[in-house]
Every structure is written in structure tokens, then in C-alpha cells.
Design a protein around this motif. Structure first.
Motif, PDB file in Angstrom:
ATOM      1  N   VAL A 202       1.014  -1.257   0.223  1.00 16.84           N
ATOM      2  CA  VAL A 202       0.270  -0.216   0.524  1.00 16.84           C
ATOM      3  C   VAL A 202       1.012   1.308   0.042  1.00 16.84           C
ATOM      4  N   THR A 203       1.478   1.600   0.714  1.00 17.32           N
ATOM      5  CA  THR A 203       3.248   2.089   0.743  1.00 17.32           C
ATOM      6  C   THR A 203       3.492   2.439  -0.428  1.00 17.32           C
ATOM      7  N   VAL A 204       4.099   1.649  -1.589  1.00 16.56           N
ATOM      8  CA  VAL A 204       4.535   2.282  -2.284  1.00 16.56           C
ATOM      9  C   VAL A 204       3.302   2.567  -3.487  1.00 16.56           C
ATOM     10  N   SER A 208      -3.413   3.164  -6.435  1.00 16.81           N
ATOM     11  CA  SER A 208      -3.680   1.783  -6.075  1.00 16.81           C
ATOM     12  C   SER A 208      -4.801   1.473  -5.099  1.00 16.81           C
ATOM     13  N   ALA A 209      -4.376   1.380  -4.000  1.00 16.41           N
ATOM     14  CA  ALA A 209      -5.161   0.880  -2.861  1.00 16.41           C
ATOM     15  C   ALA A 209      -6.210   2.231  -2.375  1.00 16.41           C
ATOM     16  N   GLU A 210      -6.484   2.994  -2.784  1.00 15.99           N
ATOM     17  CA  GLU A 210      -7.437   4.135  -3.166  1.00 15.99           C
ATOM     18  C   GLU A 210      -8.253   3.876  -4.209  1.00 15.99           C
ATOM     19  N   ASN A 211      -7.724   3.253  -5.336  1.00 15.22           N
ATOM     20  CA  ASN A 211      -8.714   2.906  -6.593  1.00 15.22           C
ATOM     21  C   ASN A 211      -9.663   2.091  -6.287  1.00 15.22           C
ATOM     22  N   VAL A 238      -1.108  -4.282  -5.717  1.00 16.20           N
ATOM     23  CA  VAL A 238      -2.585  -3.777  -6.045  1.00 16.20           C
ATOM     24  C   VAL A 238      -3.432  -3.398  -7.116  1.00 16.20           C
ATOM     25  N   SER A 239      -2.760  -2.965  -7.721  1.00 19.12           N
ATOM     26  CA  SER A 239      -2.748  -2.426  -9.382  1.00 19.12           C
ATOM     27  C   SER A 239      -2.930  -3.528  -9.632  1.00 19.12           C
ATOM     28  N   LEU A 245     -10.485  -6.002 -11.681  1.00 22.18           N
ATOM     29  CA  LEU A 245     -12.049  -5.623 -11.261  1.00 22.18           C
ATOM     30  C   LEU A 245     -12.382  -4.220 -12.250  1.00 22.18           C
ATOM     31  N   HIS A 246     -11.734  -3.299 -12.396  1.00 21.81           N
ATOM     32  CA  HIS A 246     -12.423  -2.704 -13.124  1.00 21.81           C
ATOM     33  C   HIS A 246     -12.442  -2.183 -14.690  1.00 21.81           C
ATOM     34  N   THR A 247     -11.567  -3.493 -15.218  1.00 25.26           N
ATOM     35  CA  THR A 247     -11.700  -4.246 -16.448  1.00 25.26           C
ATOM     36  C   THR A 247     -12.889  -5.706 -16.570  1.00 25.26           C
ATOM     37  N   ASP A 248     -13.642  -6.287 -15.560  1.00 26.81           N
ATOM     38  CA  ASP A 248     -14.892  -6.488 -15.390  1.00 26.81           C
ATOM     39  C   ASP A 248     -15.722  -6.552 -16.674  1.00 26.81           C
ATOM     40  N   PRO A 249     -15.963  -6.721 -16.913  1.00 24.67           N
ATOM     41  CA  PRO A 249     -17.322  -6.478 -18.062  1.00 24.67           C
ATOM     42  C   PRO A 249     -18.210  -6.570 -17.052  1.00 24.67           C
TER      43      PRO A 249
END
Length: 688
Positions: A202-204, A208-211, A238-239, A245-249
Motif C-alpha cells: 500500500v505504501t509503494v 492504487s489502494a485508494e482506487n 494492488v494495482s 475489477l475495473h475491466t470486469d465486463p
């Protein structure tokens, strides 16, 4: 130690620690809820005292963390309620509302109160309100399906607090303080992820974690699954998960999308086990449940449960043995996956395996309590080691912990209707195990429900013999709890079923019970008539001991009706039967009752002779309490005959016997009631 005990200890030691610690987020909501407790109610504003407990409502869709918020609120304010916290879940895992009477009975039991077996909703809720009236307690009612469930359980105690959890508003309950939950704030959502993934990933890449938290809509259930999936894959960023999940149809609910992703990444056998766990009654699973449903070994089931718990798919629960709950928000989604990916026949086979395993465990549980029975111990040794309990205490603990699930299994099996044979076996063994460990009286409320289920199956399958047995059992409980007219109706129906099955035992038993119900209602003529019908059947079958007992019941009915001549004739017939059977104790007691009727009939000389004979028979039977009671009756009779000196001697002898009996009972830890009534013959049979 048995193999089962070893496996249980290994499972206990190897359980993964639950991630997390302190409660996260919801600061504003909790502050508002605490303020609502102190806020002035509508009744107070109108100048009236609040008639009922205040109700706080925490509303939100499944997966929003509504139960966790309720638990945190309860933790924060529990010290204000010295009479404790009561918890109840108002919906089954499949969403079916729990009947109010079942919830009320469980809450009464938690308060240390008892309600009659078979009591209805109104009686139970009234008893609950009475028990809560003088208390300052907190009720957490989780997963309420509607306002009527909560309203029926509200205590008439302004000092109590009710915290209800529901999907939506509780329309119809006045002055409800609602708190509707949305998603968690971003900071808390990221911290929840960090508890699973560790701080490095999460630190690095905090963006992406917030996304990912935004994609999961701040829902704790979805974030927990996402965190568990990342924790099982230390090399995955995490990204990567956020991108998947973002590209899940599929544009369905985010919780369903995350669950499907986690499910599809599981090994095939573990995924299948997860889906089959939805068949577990009450949503609670242990290694035995998982092993039976999946058809695998106990060790394999333990491993699968630990893996699923680490992924957030199961939730460890406090229990004497390792057990897990399927989160309520996941249960319908997993059930839908099972219906899609598993054939109906496979699901039915899993249910059958589970019922069979429960039957065998109940057999073992019952045998563990019957340590003085060589036959029971022989059957116990014939069971596989994994099904044996290390001690009677361990068996009792298992039965207590699994009781809700076992009762739910019986209800579900009967409702399903496809596994009636297994359902009947399960209910039979459940009744026997409960009686062996708890006793008939303590288990009566549960037994009443089980007998009702047996009746449902018997009527559906046309099993007249089992129908008669269930009706007799239900009638007995109704009679014991004062519902005599209901009992009479049950007994008459049992008589019809017994005749249909050509079952002489059930028929005679029903006739006698009908007579007992009429006697309780004060209709002694009908009571004597029905006892006479049962007697004719016993005589026709040559059952002399039962016939002698029925002569006594007929005599008792005639005594109550004032027909002392008929009563004397029947007691003499009973005496003849006991003499032929060689039952000394019963013979002595029958003589005692004969003397009582002679006393009522105004025959003191005959009563004196009969009492003297009865004392001799009681001495042969070594029944000191009956001897003392008879000595007292002799004293009363001698007083009426004008011999006070002899009467005093008999009273002194009776007092000496009772004192010796009391001392003996105290040494042996027995309870002794030193009065004459304790030695009277009871007209009701043991079977009634």
C-alpha cells in the motif's frame, strides 16, 4: 485421546489469527447513534413517560458492515446496561425470517427463564416482556426482515435499549432512530486493506489502494475479500487487482464481482467445498460438516476451512470446537454459484451425506452418555474413531454447541421432503441424545418442535404408526403444560391413527390418555369409560400388569365421582392383578388406596384392617415413606374410632420413620419430602 480429539486440537492450534484489531471508521455514525440514546423521545416531549424501550436502527445493504457497527456500538455502551446484552438473529442464512416464538424462547433462555413447551407467540413474548420489565438490558436484533419481528420483541421497559439491524426502515415502530450506512471513508477502507496485504504494497502504491477502495465502494465485505485475495498472493500488486475489477465486463454488484473473482481463483476442490457449505444448516460449519458435505476426509476439510477463513470467505466464531460462519452477505451469492455450477443431484447427495453424518454423531453422542450400558458401549466402539467423543462431557458440549444447527437440519430436511427417511432417523437420534444428556423436562421445548416435524413427515408419507406416536408425544406435552383440551384433541387423533395402523400399543395408550384428559377436565364418568376401553384391550392381550394399573385408574375416577362401591371393586381387582404379578410395592400402594376409599365410604373398621395389612406389605417392599404415610392414616382412623393412645403411638412411629428416611437421604444426597402426600399413589400412568 481419540483421532477426533487430536484433529480438533490440531485445528484449534493451527487456526489463523483473525486479521485486524480495533474497529475501523464509522466515527460519525457511532457518535450519532450514541447521541440518539440520550435524545428526548416523542413521548417525553408530549409529557408522557416512554412506555417501551428505545429502538436504534442501523440500516444498510448486506456487506456494508451494519452488524459490525452494531456490535461496536454495543461494546461502547454495554457498561450502561448492567443486566447484560442479549443477541438474536431474526433471519436464517437463506433470508427466511425466524419465527418470533423461536426468538422469544431463545431470549428467555438467555435470561435464565423458561416457558412451557409448545407455548405460542403471544405467551412467549409476554413472558419475555415480563422478564425484561425490571431490567436494564441491551438487545441486539440482527438481520431483521421486517418491523413486525422487532415490534413483537420490544420490552415494555424504558430503561432497556434495542439495537436493530435491517436492510431498510422499520415502518410501523414509533420513534425509531435510524442510521443508514453507506461505504467506509477512503482512509479507513485503505487501512482495512492494509491489515490483509501488509503496509509495503500500500505504501509503494497508495493511489492504487485508494482506487481499489473506490471500486469496492467502501464496502467492508468486498474489501475483506479483496484483501484476503491479495494476502494469498504476496507477489501481486494492488494495482493488478484494481485493474482486474475495473475491466470486469460484468456490471453487477461489486461484492458479487469480487466474490466471483476469488471463487474462480480457488482450487477446484476448495471452490466446490465453499459452494457446498451453503447447504450447512444455520450457516455454521465445522470440520465434520464440511467433511460430510464435500465427501472428503476430516483433515482435508479442516485445511479447506482454514484456507477459506484466511481469504475472508468464512468467519471464525466462538465455540467449544473450531467452527465458522458463512457471512450473511455472501450466503445468497454462494448459493447462486452452487445452483449454477453444481447439479441438483450433487447438492441433494451433499445434504444426504450431512444428515447421515449427523445421525452417526448423534448415535455416538447418545452412547457416550450411557456409560452403564454394555450394548451402547459396544455400538460406540463399532463407530469409526473420527465419530467418537473422548468423554461424555465432550459429547454434551458438542450437542450444546451444535443444537441450533441440528434443529435447523431437521426443519430443513422435513421442508425439503426429498430425504424423509434420513430426516426421520435424524429426528429419532436427536430426541434420544437430548434426553440422554439433558433429560426429558429440560429438553421438552425442543422435543415438542421435533415431534411436530415427525407428525408433518408422517402425514405426508401416510405413516399411521409414526403419526400416532407423534400425536401421543405432543398430547403428553400439552397435558403437562395445562393445555388439556388441546391434549384431548391430540389423543383422539392418535387413537384414529393407531386404529388405522392396527397398532394395539398406540390404541390402548391413546384410550388411556383420552381418559386421563377427561379426568383432568373433571368428567369422571367419561374418564372411567375410556379407562375401561383401554382395560378391555389389555385384558384381551393378556397384559396383566397394565390391566392392574388400569383397574386402579378406573377406581380413582369412581372415587372422584363419589361411587365408592365401584372404586372398592376396582381396587380389589387391581390387588388381585398385582398379587399374580408378584409386584409387592404396587400391592402395598393399592392397599393404601383401598384404605383411603374405605375411609371416604365411612368404614373405619375396614380401613383400619386394610391399613394394617398395607403396612405389612410396605415393610416387605422396604418402602419406608409409604409405611410412614400408612402409620399416619392408621393414627387418623384410630382417632375416629376413639383410641387416641394408639393413634399417638402410630404418629410417633411415622415421625421416626420419616426422620430416619430424611437422614438417609441427606447422607446419600437425595431430596426427601416428609409428608403424607408424597406417598400417595398418582393415578396418571408413567407413560402419560
Amino acid at each position: 485421546m481419540t483421532d477426533q480429539a487430536v484433529d480438533q486440537e490440531e485445528a484449534r492450534l493451527s487456526e489463523p489469527p483473525a486479521p485486524g484489531g480495533q474497529f475501523l471508521g464509522r466515527t460519525r455514525e457511532l457518535k450519532e447513534l450514541r447521541a440518539d440514546i440520550e435524545r428526548t423521545g416523542l413521548d417525553t416531549l408530549a409529557g408522557r413517560k416512554a412506555p417501551r424501550a428505545r429502538v436504534l436502527l442501523i440500516a444498510g445493504r448486506p456487506g456494508s458492515g451494519r452488524t459490525a457497527v452494531a456490535e461496536e456500538l454495543v461494546r461502547q455502551v454495554a457498561q450502561r446496561y448492567p443486566d447484560g446484552v442479549l443477541r438474536a438473529r431474526l433471519s436464517d442464512p437463506d433470508g427466511t425470517p425466524v419465527p418470533v416464538e423461536r426468538t422469544a424462547r431463545e431470549l428467555l433462555a438467555a435470561l435464565g427463564g423458561r416457558a412451557p413447551a409448545g407455548a405460542g407467540e403471544d405467551e412467549l413474548t409476554e413472558a419475555l416482556r415480563t422478564a425484561l420489565a425490571p431490567r436494564r438490558a441491551l438487545l441486539l436484533l440482527d438481520d431483521a426482515a421486517g418491523a413486525e419481528q422487532v415490534d413483537a420483541l420490544l420490552p415494555d421497559a424504558p430503561d432497556c435499549l434495542v439495537v436493530a439491524v435491517s436492510r431498510g426502515p422499520l415502518t410501523g415502530i414509533s420513534d425509531v432512530r435510524p442510521c443508514t450506512l453507506g461505504g467506509m471513508d477512503t482512509k479507513s477502507a485503505v487501512e482495512l486493506l492494509t491489515r490483509y496485504t501488509g503496509s509495503v504494497r500500500v505504501t509503494v502504491d497508495p493511489r492504487s489502494a485508494e482506487n481499489l477502495a473506490e471500486i469496492c465502494e467502501g464496502q467492508p465485505a468486498a474489501l475483506t475479500l479483496a484483501g484476503g485475495w491479495l494476502a494469498a498472493r504476496p507477489q501481486t500488486a494492488v494495482s493488478d487487482l484494481a485493474k482486474r475489477l475495473h475491466t470486469d465486463p460484468d456490471d453487477g454488484p461489486v461484492l458479487a464481482r469480487v466474490l466471483r473473482l476469488v471463487h474462480d481463483q480457488l482450487p477446484a476442490s476448495t471452490a466446490r467445498t465453499l459452494r457446498l457449505l451453503t447447504e450447512a444448516p444455520a450457516g455454521t460449519v465445522d470440520a465434520h460438516t464440511a467433511s460430510a458435505l464435500a465427501g472428503c476426509s476430516l483433515k482435508t476439510a479442516q485445511t479447506a476451512l482454514r484456507e477459506l477463513a484466511a481469504l475472508g470467505l468464512l468467519r471464525p466464531v466462538a465455540a467449544p470446537l473450531p467452527a465458522y460462519d458463512i457471512p450473511g452477505c455472501l450466503h445468497p451469492l454462494l448459493r447462486a454459484l452452487a445452483e449454477t455450477k453444481d447439479r441438483p443431484a450433487e447438492l441433494q447427495l451433499a445434504r444426504a451425506r450431512l444428515l447421515e453424518r449427523d445421525v452417526r454423531l448423534l448415535q455416538s453422542c447418545r452412547a457416550s452418555a450411557e456409560t452403564d450400558s454394555p450394548q451402547a458401549q459396544e455400538k460406540l466402539q463399532a463407530l469409526p474413531p473420527a465419530l467418537r467423543f473422548p468423554s461424555s462431557r465432550a459429547a454434551a458440549e458438542w450437542l450444546a454447541a451444535r443444537r441450533p444447527a441440528l434443529l435447523a437440519a431437521a426443519r430443513l430436511a422435513v421442508a425439503d421432503g426429498e430425504l424423509d427417511t434420513l430426516a426421520r432417523r435424524l429426528m429419532s437420534q436427536l430426541v434420544r441424545a437430548m434426553v440422554a444428556h439433558l433429560g426429558t423436562e429440560a429438553a421438552a421445548p425442543d422435543l415438542y418442535g421435533i415431534h411436530g416435524l415427525v407428525l408433518d413427515v408422517a402425514e405426508r408419507r401416510g405413516l399411521a404408526r409414526e403419526k400416532a406416536a407423534a400425536l401421543l408425544n405432543l398430547g403428553d406435552v400439552d397435558a403437562q403444560t395445562g393445555r388439556t383440551r388441546d391434549a384431548l384433541a391430540r389423543y383422539r387423533a392418535a387413537l384414529d391413527a393407531g386404529r388405522e395402523a392396527n397398532d394395539p400399543y398406540a390404541t390402548a395408550r391413546a384410550m388411556e390418555s383420552v381418559g386421563g384428559a377427561h379426568q383432568e377436565l373433571g368428567d369422571h364418568d367419561r374418564a372411567a369409560d375410556w379407562f375401561g376401553r383401554a382395560l378391555s384391550q389389555r385384558l384381551a392381550r393378556g397384559e396383566r400388569a397394565e390391566a392392574a394399573r388400569l383397574y386402579g385408574r378406573i377406581a380413582t375416577a369412581h372415587t372422584y365421582a363419589g361411587r365408592y362401591g365401584e372404586a372398592l371393586r376396582n381396587w380389589r381387582a387391581a390387588l388381585a392383578g398385582y398379587r399374580k404379578e408378584g409386584d409387592v410395592a404396587a400391592h402395598a400402594r393399592a392397599l393404601s388406596e383401598l384404605a383411603r376409599v374405605q375411609e371416604y365410604a365411612g368404614r373405619p373398621e375396614e380401613c383400619l384392617r386394610t391399613c394394617q395389612e398395607a403396612v405389612e406389605w410396605a415393610r416387605r417392599a422396604e418402602d419406608a415413606r409409604l409405611q410412614a404415610a400408612l402409620q399416619l392414616r392408621l393414627a387418623d382412623t384410630l382417632d375416629r374410632l376413639g383410641d387416641p393412645t394408639s393413634a399417638r403411638l402410630h404418629r410417633a412411629a411415622a415421625e421416626r420413620m420419616l426422620e430416619e428416611e430424611a437422614n438417609t437421604g441427606a447422607r446419600e444426597g437425595k431430596s426427601v419430602v416428609p409428608d403424607e402426600e408424597a406417598c400417595e399413589i398418582r393415578s396418571a400412568s408413567d407413560e402419560d
